[in-house]
Write a protein that holds these residues in place. Structure first.
Motif, short mmCIF file in Angstrom:
data_model
loop_
_atom_site.label_atom_id
_atom_site.label_comp_id
_atom_site.label_asym_id
_atom_site.label_seq_id
_atom_site.Cartn_x
_atom_site.Cartn_y
_atom_site.Cartn_z
N LEU A 183 120.74 51.51 5.54
CA LEU A 183 121.77 52.25 6.36
C LEU A 183 123.27 52.13 5.88
N PRO A 184 124.11 53.15 5.77
CA PRO A 184 125.27 53.30 5.14
C PRO A 184 126.46 52.29 5.91
N VAL A 185 126.12 52.07 6.96
CA VAL A 185 127.18 50.99 7.83
C VAL A 185 126.19 50.26 8.95
N ILE A 186 126.20 49.01 8.92
CA ILE A 186 125.57 48.24 10.05
C ILE A 186 126.56 48.28 11.09
N PRO A 187 125.94 48.44 12.48
CA PRO A 187 126.80 48.19 13.51
C PRO A 187 126.97 46.84 13.91
N MET A 188 128.34 46.53 14.15
CA MET A 188 128.55 45.05 14.38
C MET A 188 128.98 44.94 16.04
N THR A 189 129.05 43.60 16.44
CA THR A 189 129.43 43.22 17.68
C THR A 189 130.97 42.81 17.57
N ALA A 241 116.28 38.51 20.40
CA ALA A 241 116.92 38.77 21.71
C ALA A 241 118.14 37.42 21.88
N ALA A 242 117.35 36.24 21.65
CA ALA A 242 118.13 34.95 21.77
C ALA A 242 119.73 35.30 20.97
N ALA A 243 119.56 35.82 19.49
CA ALA A 243 120.54 35.88 18.70
C ALA A 243 121.63 36.64 19.19
N GLU A 244 121.35 37.56 20.07
CA GLU A 244 122.31 38.71 20.64
C GLU A 244 123.25 38.04 21.62
N ILE A 245 122.90 36.86 22.21
CA ILE A 245 123.92 36.19 23.35
C ILE A 245 124.42 34.74 22.68
N ASP A 246 125.85 34.90 22.47
CA ASP A 246 126.32 33.67 22.08
C ASP A 246 126.63 32.55 22.99
N ASP A 247 126.65 31.11 22.90
CA ASP A 247 126.60 30.19 23.54
C ASP A 247 127.25 30.24 24.95
N ALA A 248 128.60 30.71 24.62
CA ALA A 248 129.36 30.66 25.62
C ALA A 248 128.98 31.85 26.87
N LYS A 249 128.44 33.07 26.37
CA LYS A 249 127.72 33.92 27.43
C LYS A 249 126.37 33.34 28.05
N ARG A 298 122.06 44.21 17.05
CA ARG A 298 120.63 44.78 17.12
C ARG A 298 120.39 45.94 18.13
N LYS A 299 121.22 45.96 19.31
CA LYS A 299 120.90 47.05 20.43
C LYS A 299 121.08 48.29 19.85
N ASN A 300 122.28 48.50 19.00
CA ASN A 300 122.68 49.95 18.50
C ASN A 300 122.24 50.40 17.29
N LEU A 301 121.20 49.56 16.67
CA LEU A 301 120.60 49.76 15.22
C LEU A 301 119.73 51.01 15.57
N PRO A 302 119.83 52.12 14.78
CA PRO A 302 118.73 53.24 14.92
C PRO A 302 117.38 52.70 14.86
N PRO A 303 116.23 53.42 15.40
CA PRO A 303 115.11 53.32 15.22
C PRO A 303 114.61 53.52 13.92
N PRO A 304 113.55 52.93 13.43
CA PRO A 304 113.07 53.32 11.93
C PRO A 304 112.63 54.73 11.56
N THR A 305 113.06 55.38 10.52
CA THR A 305 112.75 56.69 10.21
C THR A 305 111.57 56.83 9.32
N GLY A 306 111.28 55.62 8.64
CA GLY A 306 110.39 55.70 7.49
C GLY A 306 109.26 55.18 8.10
#
Length: 709
Positions: free
Chosen positions: A24-30, A647-655, A37-45
């Motif tokens: 990926l040229p750019v990795i989407p970040m929170t 899935a757990a990594a997408e949620i920080d402790d405060a959230k 991870r929710k905005n990662l494109p689906p695998p094409t290969g």
């Protein structure tokens, strides 16, 4: 990509090795500077192929299997020696799709998930399937094969019975009339006993004597009724076929209901219960302990030898149902046999002298356990595991009957009269409050709404007080009594320590509080209060389900990070027909425990294990870690947790803490609603009882029947 895959496999556990590698040229970040991870494109290969030598399919079976697994995993080609999990990155959901696809191929024999997991390459699975043959004749290791090796008598039950419409109506009408008559009979017994005892309420000695006689007579009446109904309506049970909704079925249903709702269930596990089964026609030997609360129905077909143990929740009814037909058949258990907890014995099964059937296992129709042989699983297969390791101590018949008679005396000379005396002390206060001191019969009719309004504040206060006292009772009494018991020590059955253990088990296993606090953050605090050792709790908001049981809560340890579904039974008690001991049961850290798990004290499941629903937990062999266990007997599957960790990594402790607080608020709301509904139901029943009592005092028994209906 192959080099990257090799480096990852050399440095990571199998479940963390990615199945796809994309540039990926750019990795989407929170906003917290983490990969979104929710905005990662689906695998094409394509899925990354294993970095292993390619071996092409050599047989038609291998070609079919390689094509099927390649289609599921979206691979152009699959080496026949690539491991489905370690090399190809498959997981349980993909394997379920693979198994479903194989079962649709008519040229292949029947295959089970167990077969796939035990043969995780195309080469091994093809060789295994070739041994099954086109007709499915199987080897010992195959679940499908084990079923076909067993001479299952149930296979002859292949013709379904289709009842006529009139059969539904006739049988249903008879059942409805029977239930109505049974309610009226119960009401008559209650009213008769009430009148007879209430007339001497001012004479404590006479009241005590009549309360004892009435409670004992009622108990005997409802115990004799099933025996009489069975012999009058059925006679002696024989192997036969009973079409559902027929008149023969109605007789079966009636006798089954009488037997299974008998008050003798209060004495299960004692020789008095064995005597009750003998009076129903069963052949029960001396020194046998039957702990299951599921009462057998076709008792003449049940034979249990001397010095046997039948575990709790075991089922041996003497009948099975297929195709709308009830098939009755014999169940024979020899001397010195052992049947584990939650096991099932179908019709036409037998256990030889000294044989063992493990926990959570089944003997299917036609199966036999030879003398001195241990078997477990569903269907059962031979094993070296010993399910009754405890030392047997001397326990005489005199001791067994003395203990039973003491329980009987405690029930009918202490508990029953005490309940009657307290009720009669409370009754005048309640009636005076409701009738404003005029007497229930002479007071004006208040009407439903006004009577409910009058009783509501008092009943609500008593309900809250009862709830608080119940919590204190459950948390304190078992803790005090537990001082009399020593973990690991072998005690003789039917003695003081047995009684203490039974009281602890009965009082600490509160279904109402489990239901109230389960699936919420509060359940861990409740379990700690009654004695569980939970260590460092990783709060998820639903660490435990709505139903967990134990023999002794102070010997239950749950590791940090473990999640438990509904139906966990911690088997602290190990028992023979003459002795018992209490042992610590431990669930390791980071486990996931599925539904309806019976966990023995000598479980070999360690840390980071997945215990699938109704799995037979192994009790021998090395301690297992980082695996999943599935089936009965259990087999290992890969412990896949990557998706959960992602899935757990997408949620920080405060959230996460914010979501836990929100969930707790909703849980508290549903708890309050649950308690309010139960209080309101009790209030409505109490109002109807007062109305029925008033009508009875004014116009007699018929009015009480009217209000009861």
């Amino acid at each position: 990509l192959g080099d990257i895959q090799k480096i990852l496999k050399d440095n990571l556990p199998p479940y963390m090795v990615p199945a796809y590698i994309e540039y990926l040229p750019v990795i989407p970040m929170t906003s917290s500077d983490k990969a979104d991870r929710k905005n990662l494109p689906p695998p094409t290969g394509q899925r990354v192929a294993a970095d292993t030598e390619y071996f092409a399919p050599q047989t038609p079976t291998q070609e079919l299997l390689a094509g099927a697994i390649g289609e599921v995993l979206k691979l152009d080609k699959v080496s026949i020696r690539d491991d489905f999990f370690k090399d190809l990155g498959a997981h349980s959901m993909l394997m379920a799709q693979f198994g479903s696809k194989l079962r649709k191929i008519e040229t292949l024999p029947g295959i089970s998930m167990r077969d796939i997991y035990l043969n995780p390459t195309v080469e091994k699975l093809a060789a295994h399937m070739d041994t099954l043959g086109g007709n499915g004749a199987a080897t010992h290791g195959s679940e499908a094969g084990r079923r076909k090796d067993i001479p299952v008598a149930a296979r002859k039950y292949n013709k379904a019975h289709i009842p006529a419409r009139r059969d539904y109506y006739i049988c249903g009408a008879l059942q409805l009339a029977t239930m109505f008559a049974f309610v009226i009979l119960g009401l008559w017994v209650f009213v008769t006993g009430f009148e007879w005892t209430y007339e001497v309420r001012n004479d404590n000695g006479a009241l005590y004597a009549r309360a004892v006689m009435f409670s004992a007579a009622t108990f005997l009446f409802y115990c004799i009724m099933p025996i009489a109904a069975k012999w009058l309506l059925i006679g002696r049970w024989q192997p036969q076929k009973i079409p559902v909704w027929s008149l023969a079925y109605y007789r079966f249903w009636l006798v089954k209901g009488f037997i299974q709702y008998s008050p003798m269930a209060a004495f299960i596990g004692t020789p008095l219960y064995n005597l009750y089964l003998r009076l129903l026609g069963a052949r029960i030997g001396t020194g046998t302990v039957i702990s299951s609360k599921v009462v057998p129905v076709c008792t003449d077909l049940i034979s249990i030898g001397n010095n046997c143990v039948v575990g709790r929740d075991s089922v041996f009814p003497g009948y099975t149902v297929q195709g709308n037909i009830i098939h009755t058949g014999p169940v024979n258990i020899g001397n010195d046999a052992f049947v584990g907890d939650a096991s099932i014995l179908d019709v036409e099964t037998s256990i030889g002298d000294g044989g063992q059937l493990g926990h959570v296992s089944s003997l299917q129709s036609g199966q036999t356990i030879p003398a001195g042989t241990n078997m477990h699983g569903s269907p059962a297969e031979p094993t070296d595991a010993d399910y009754c390791k405890i030392e047997r101590l001397h326990c005489s018949e005199l001791r067994r009957w003395s203990y039973t008679l003491c329980l009987f005396a405690l029930s009918f000379f202490v508990s029953a009269p005490l309940a009657v005396i307290v009720f009669y002390w409370f009754l005048p206060i309640a009636t005076s409050y409701v009738s404003a001191g005029q007497g229930l019969a002479d007071a004006p009719d208040l009407g439903f709404i006004k009577l409910a309004t009058t009783l509501a504040p008092v009943t609500l206060l008593l309900f809250v007080i009862g709830l608080v006292l119940g919590l204190v009772f459950v948390a304190s009494l078992p803790r005090l009594l537990n001082r009399f018991l020593e973990p690991g020590k072998v005690y003789v059955l039917y003695g003081f320590h047995n009684l203490i253990h039974n009281i602890i088990s009965a009082t600490s296993n509160s279904a109402i509080f489990n239901l109230l606090f389960g699936d919420s953050s509060l359940i861990v605090h409740y379990l700690k209060a009654i004695g569980y050792d939970l260590g460092k709790v990783v709060q998820t908001g639903a660490n435990f389900g709505l139903d967990q049981r134990h023999d002794n809560p102070f010997l239950c340890k749950i590791g940090s990070g473990t999640m438990v579904s509904d139906g966990l039974t911690m088997m602290n008690m190990q028992m023979s027909n003459s002795s018992f001991s209490l042992n610590r049961v431990r669930i390791g850290e980071k486990n996931y425990v599925g539904n309806t798990i019976y966990l023995p004290h000598d479980s070999r499941a360690g840390n980071n294990c997945l215990l699938a629903t109704k799995v037979l937990v192994p009790i021998e062999g090395p301690m297992l870690e980082n695996v999943g266990l599935l089936g009965s007997p259990s087999f290992q599957i890969p412990r896949i947790t990557k998706r959960d960790k992602d899935a757990a990594a997408e949620i920080d402790d405060a959230k996460r803490q914010k979501q836990l607080r929100a969930k707790l608020r909703y849980n508290i709301g549903t708890m309050v609603l649950f308690l309010a509904i139960n209080w309101f139901y009790g209030l409505v029943m109490l109002v109807l009882m007062f109305a029925a009592a008033r009508a009875y005092l004014q116009t007699g028994f018929s009015a009480a029947v009217h209000f009861t209906i």
